[in-house]
Structures are given as structure tokens and as C-alpha cells.
Design a protein around this motif. Structure first.
Motif, PDB file in Angstrom:
ATOM      1  N   SER A  71       0.878  -1.173   0.000  1.00  0.00           N
ATOM      2  CA  SER A  71       0.000   0.000   0.000  1.00  0.00           C
ATOM      3  C   SER A  71       0.916   1.224   0.000  1.00  0.00           C
ATOM      4  N   HIS A  72       0.644   2.205   0.850  1.00  0.00           N
ATOM      5  CA  HIS A  72       1.466   3.422   0.877  1.00  0.00           C
ATOM      6  C   HIS A  72       1.715   3.840   2.310  1.00  0.00           C
ATOM      7  N   LEU A  73       2.737   4.682   2.503  1.00  0.00           N
ATOM      8  CA  LEU A  73       3.075   5.140   3.859  1.00  0.00           C
ATOM      9  C   LEU A  73       2.902   6.648   4.021  1.00  0.00           C
ATOM     10  N   PHE A 122      -3.772   4.612   9.953  1.00  0.00           N
ATOM     11  CA  PHE A 122      -4.085   3.348   9.285  1.00  0.00           C
ATOM     12  C   PHE A 122      -4.119   3.432   7.761  1.00  0.00           C
ATOM     13  N   ASP A 123      -4.563   4.573   7.230  1.00  0.00           N
ATOM     14  CA  ASP A 123      -4.731   4.721   5.777  1.00  0.00           C
ATOM     15  C   ASP A 123      -3.361   4.619   5.109  1.00  0.00           C
ATOM     16  N   GLY A 124      -3.091   3.470   4.551  1.00  0.00           N
ATOM     17  CA  GLY A 124      -1.799   3.202   3.929  1.00  0.00           C
ATOM     18  C   GLY A 124      -0.952   2.257   4.770  1.00  0.00           C
ATOM     19  N   ASP A 177       3.810   8.791  -2.718  1.00  0.00           N
ATOM     20  CA  ASP A 177       2.895   9.922  -2.909  1.00  0.00           C
ATOM     21  C   ASP A 177       1.490   9.486  -3.316  1.00  0.00           C
ATOM     22  N   GLU A 178       0.887   8.612  -2.515  1.00  0.00           N
ATOM     23  CA  GLU A 178      -0.470   8.139  -2.829  1.00  0.00           C
ATOM     24  C   GLU A 178      -1.507   9.222  -2.596  1.00  0.00           C
ATOM     25  N   GLU A 179      -1.329   9.990  -1.514  1.00  0.00           N
ATOM     26  CA  GLU A 179      -2.388  10.934  -1.136  1.00  0.00           C
ATOM     27  C   GLU A 179      -2.343  12.233  -1.938  1.00  0.00           C
ATOM     28  N   LEU A 197      -4.300  -4.393   0.879  1.00  0.00           N
ATOM     29  CA  LEU A 197      -5.150  -4.378   2.074  1.00  0.00           C
ATOM     30  C   LEU A 197      -5.222  -2.930   2.564  1.00  0.00           C
ATOM     31  N   HIS A 198      -6.400  -2.501   2.989  1.00  0.00           N
ATOM     32  CA  HIS A 198      -6.592  -1.103   3.387  1.00  0.00           C
ATOM     33  C   HIS A 198      -7.647  -1.018   4.483  1.00  0.00           C
ATOM     34  N   VAL A 199      -7.476  -0.067   5.375  1.00  0.00           N
ATOM     35  CA  VAL A 199      -8.541   0.178   6.352  1.00  0.00           C
ATOM     36  C   VAL A 199      -9.774   0.658   5.591  1.00  0.00           C
TER      37      VAL A 199
HETATM   38 MN    MN Z   1      -4.852   4.951   1.299  1.00  0.00          MN
END
Ligand code: MN
Ligand code: GLV
Ligand code: MN
Length: 401
Positions: A74-76, A85-87, A119-121, A185-187
Motif C-alpha cells: 500500500s502506501h506510507l 491506518f490509511d496506507g 505519494d499516494e495521497e 489491504l486497506h482500512v
Molecule cells: Mn490509502
């Protein structure tokens, strides 16, 4: 390290003392610390670590060039004052799922990789999923070079300052061709699982969504001495446009949000010369989204004209509807049990971007309040464990004997 130890290790990075939220923006010090954390986790497990041409991080078990790899991650990075949690839940769960599979003593039949997409967000440069968009050829080098942060620093300057080579960025079809399946996997960022009473669900689709910049240009003047009749105040049509966005979204069963604003000159005693607002809008289908966007724009134009204000609307990004591949999705529900809920989401993900290039699926972990993009974002410990076990089951089903 166990899930808990990894979580505790990552927790202080980029956390703002006052808000308790995370400020992990692309190519900053906090981002570098997250990246160092990822690399350390990969190396501690004996995985082959690499960054790709777009600065996305990879940790490989097995031959990266063999093809048909199963990739998870996912992403950090975070939104301004984002949750924990998001990422990160997806990245930490990926390492924990690999540990679980090793403890099970399974034999891997396909290469496995864990990723951290950069840079996901889009918190810094305004465009979400930059790392995956570049890799998938959905963002050109030229357009990426034109991105600037609020301080005027360009994306290539920021990448170079972080020690990455911006010359190298661009589509990476050979790398994507090595992926047989990507599972993120993601919240959950809603309450569907809380309402259904399930710890884990499988994604069906992502709503089409985009970002539009509204520039209302008026005339700066003295807040105390300028007669009301003489004002060209861009704050007024902006405010009316915010209300119009809410109205249009409600009428269409969609969502539309002005969550970011910049005002010039931004003085308490000055009528603004410019109000710049960013509209984030999403709907279940593109026809509905077009209708909402068109309605907001029309209302904004009318309000701007009435106040003698110029308006320019620029589409900064658009992501079409994503329907995750049915064969992989069905494989996940077969592995996890046919009763596993299958749900759509209004949130964007790297998995959505990659779905145009590779078979892609997502797992969601229950979020008891549904709150996300906020320090209050949460998933219970038992549900995080259920997420890790579900991901391990999926990876075992896809990549092991
Ligand atoms: Mn995310
Ligand atoms: C990313 O989280 C988005 O949906 O904007
Ligand atoms: Mn997010």
C-alpha cells in the motif's frame, strides 16, 4: 518484528504533536524515515530491496524477473493530519502476512513482493497516486515535472533533494508486466463492515472521482473603507459555490467537498484579490459525476458574474470508475469464504490505478466509526489481526503450495 512492534516503530514518524495526526508528505524528512523503515523491514526478512524508476519501494521474495509475481502492499504517506491506518495498515499487514506464511511453512510457487507506492495521497503536489500513475503511464513525465507544492518547489526538485533521480521517472510497463496479481489491504473508509458485522471485506469497485481547482479573481481593497457597492470580493461567489456543491451532491446521491482553500493576500483587513478552492467530487458513475461537476460549475459562473469576479476552473485530476477484476475478486472470496462481504468505495487507491494494467484486488479491514483522513481513524487490534490472517490466506492461495 511482530505486527505490534512494527506498528509501534512506525507510529512516531511524521506525527504532529499538537493534532496527533500524521504529516507524511512525499519526499520530506518524514517520508524518508518511512522509506528507511520499509527498507529495514525488507532487509530484516532477507528480502531483496529495490526502488523503481518512480521511487516506489519493492521487497522481493523469489526472482523479481520470473514474472507472474503476487504483489501486496500500500502506501506510507498521509493527508494533512491523517490517521495512522490509511496506507500503513496495508504495508505493515503485508510484512506480517509474510511472517505468518513463513511460520506456516508454506512453499512459494510464485515470486512475492511487498510494495510501498510513493505519494499516494497527493497532499504535497495536489495529484493523488503519483507513484502508481507514473508506473502505469497514466501520468507523463512532462506533467509530473509541472507539479509544484505550496512553496513553489517542483516535483523533480523535491525528488532530487530526497536523493532520487527525477530524470528516470516515467511509465514502467516491463515492471508491471512481471505482476500476476496485486492485492492491497486497506482500512475501510466507511462503515459498511461495521454495519454488516464483518472484520474483513473484499472490494468490488471504486467510484469515479476527481479534483477541480476553482480560481475566483476579484480586487484587493481595504476592508474598512471600501463601499459594499464598490467591492469585487471573490470570497462571496466562493462561499456560494461551496453551498452549490453540497446541494448538487445531495440531489445526485454523490459527494462533493471543498476541503482546501488559499486566499490572497490573506489579510484580516483586506478584501481578497483571489480565492482558490479545490473541489473533490465523487459519484457511483461518471454520468452522475459529470452532472454534479457541471451543476457546480454553472452555479459558480453565475455567482462570480453577479459579484464582478473572474472564474477559471481547472481539472487537476480525474480517475474513472474502477471495477476490480472479477476473476481475482472471486478467487479472494473463494479463499476467504463465500460469505465475505464485497463492497465498493468512494476512496481512491493505487490498486485502482494499477487495475488498468494488472489483475488487482483489495481487502478492507473494519473501521468502527468509518472516520478516515483524520487522527480519529481506527481499526481494532483483533480486526487488524483478522486482516493479516486474511491477507496471508489470500497470498497462500495465490502464491503457495
Ligand atoms: Mn490509502
Ligand atoms: C485517497 O485516499 C483519496 O481517496 O483521495
Ligand atoms: Mn487516503
Amino acid at each position: 518484528m511482530t505486527f505490534h512492534e512494527m506498528w509501534a516503530d512506525l507510529a512516531p514518524i511524521g506525527r504532529h504533536a499538537d493534532s496527533g495526526g500524521y504529516r507524511r508528505y512525499a519526499w520530506t524528512g518524514a517520508d524518508a524515515d518511512c522509506r528507511a523503515w520499509f527498507r529495514a523491514q525488507a532487509e530484516a526478512r532477507g528480502l531483496a530491496y529495490e526502488t523503481d524508476r518512480n521511487g516506489n519501494q519493492w521487497a522481493w521474495l523469489g526472482d523479481p524477473l520470473a514474472g507472474d509475481a503476487v504483489v501486496t502492499g500500500s502506501h506510507l504517506d498521509s493527508v494533512p493530519d491523517g490517521g495512522a491506518f490509511d496506507g500503513p495498515l496495508g504495508v505493515v499487514s503485508s510484512f506480517a502476512a509474510l511472517d505468518e506464511l513463513r511460520a506456516r511453512g508454506v512453499e512459494f510457487t510464485r515470486p512475492l513482493a511487498i510494495t510501498n507506492f510513493g505519494d499516494e495521497e497527493g497532499a504535497r503536489f495536489g495529484l493523488a497516486c503519483v507513484g502508481s500513475r507514473l508506473a502505469a503511464g497514466q501520468l507523463t513525465k512532462e506533467k509530473a515535472y509541472a507539479l509544484r507544492d505550496a512553496d513553489g518547489i517542483s516535483l523533480p526538485e523535491a525528488m532530487a533533494a530526497a536523493g532520487y533521480d527525477p530524470e528516470a521517472i516515467g511509465a514502467d510497463p516491463e515492471r508491471l508486466a512481471r505482476i500476476g496479481a496485486f492485492v492491497e489491504l486497506h482500512v475501510e473508509q466507511g462503515r459498511a463492515l461495521d454495519l454488516s458485522g464483518d472484520a474483513v471485506g473484499v472490494a468490488s469497485s471504486i467510484w469515479p472521482h476527481g479534483r477541480w481547482r476553482y480560481d475566483f479573481a476579484g480586487e484587493a481593497n481595504h476592508a474598512g473603507t471600501t463601499r459594499i457597492a464598490d467591492r469585487r470580493d471573490p470570497m462571496l461567489p466562493y462561499a456560494e459555490t461551496v453551498l452549490a456543491a453540497r446541494r448538487e451532491a445531495e440531489l445526485a446521491g454523490a459527494v462533493a467537498t471543498f476541503g482546501k482553500i488559499a486566499v490572497e493576500p490573506n489579510g484580516v483587513n483586506a478584501i481578497p484579490s483571489l480565492v482558490r478552492g479545490w473541489l473533490d467530487a465523487r459519484a457511483a458513475d461518471e454520468v452522475t459525476l459529470d452532472q454534479v461537476i457541471g451543476g457546480v460549475r454553472q452555479a459558480a459562473l453565475a455567482h462570480a458574474e453577479r459579484h464582478g469576479v473572474e472564474l477559471a476552473v481547472t481539472r487537476e485530476s480525474f480517475t474513472p470508475v474502477v471495477e476490480f477484476q472479477h476473476a481475482l475478486r472471486d478467487e479472494l472470496t473463494r479463499i476467504l469464504g463465500e460469505k465475505t462481504p464485497v463492497l465498493g468505495t468512494g476512496a481512491g487507491h493505487d490498486a485502482g490505478i494499477l487495475s488498468a494494467s494488472v489483475p488487482t484486488a483489495m481487502l478492507f479491514v473494519r473501521n468502527p466509526t468509518g472516520i478516515s483522513h483524520s487522527p480519529a481513524e481506527h481499526a481494532a487490534e483483533d480486526d487488524c489481526t483478522a486482516g493479516v490472517l486474511a491477507l496471508a490466506d489470500v497470498l497462500e492461495g495465490l502464491a503457495c503450495r
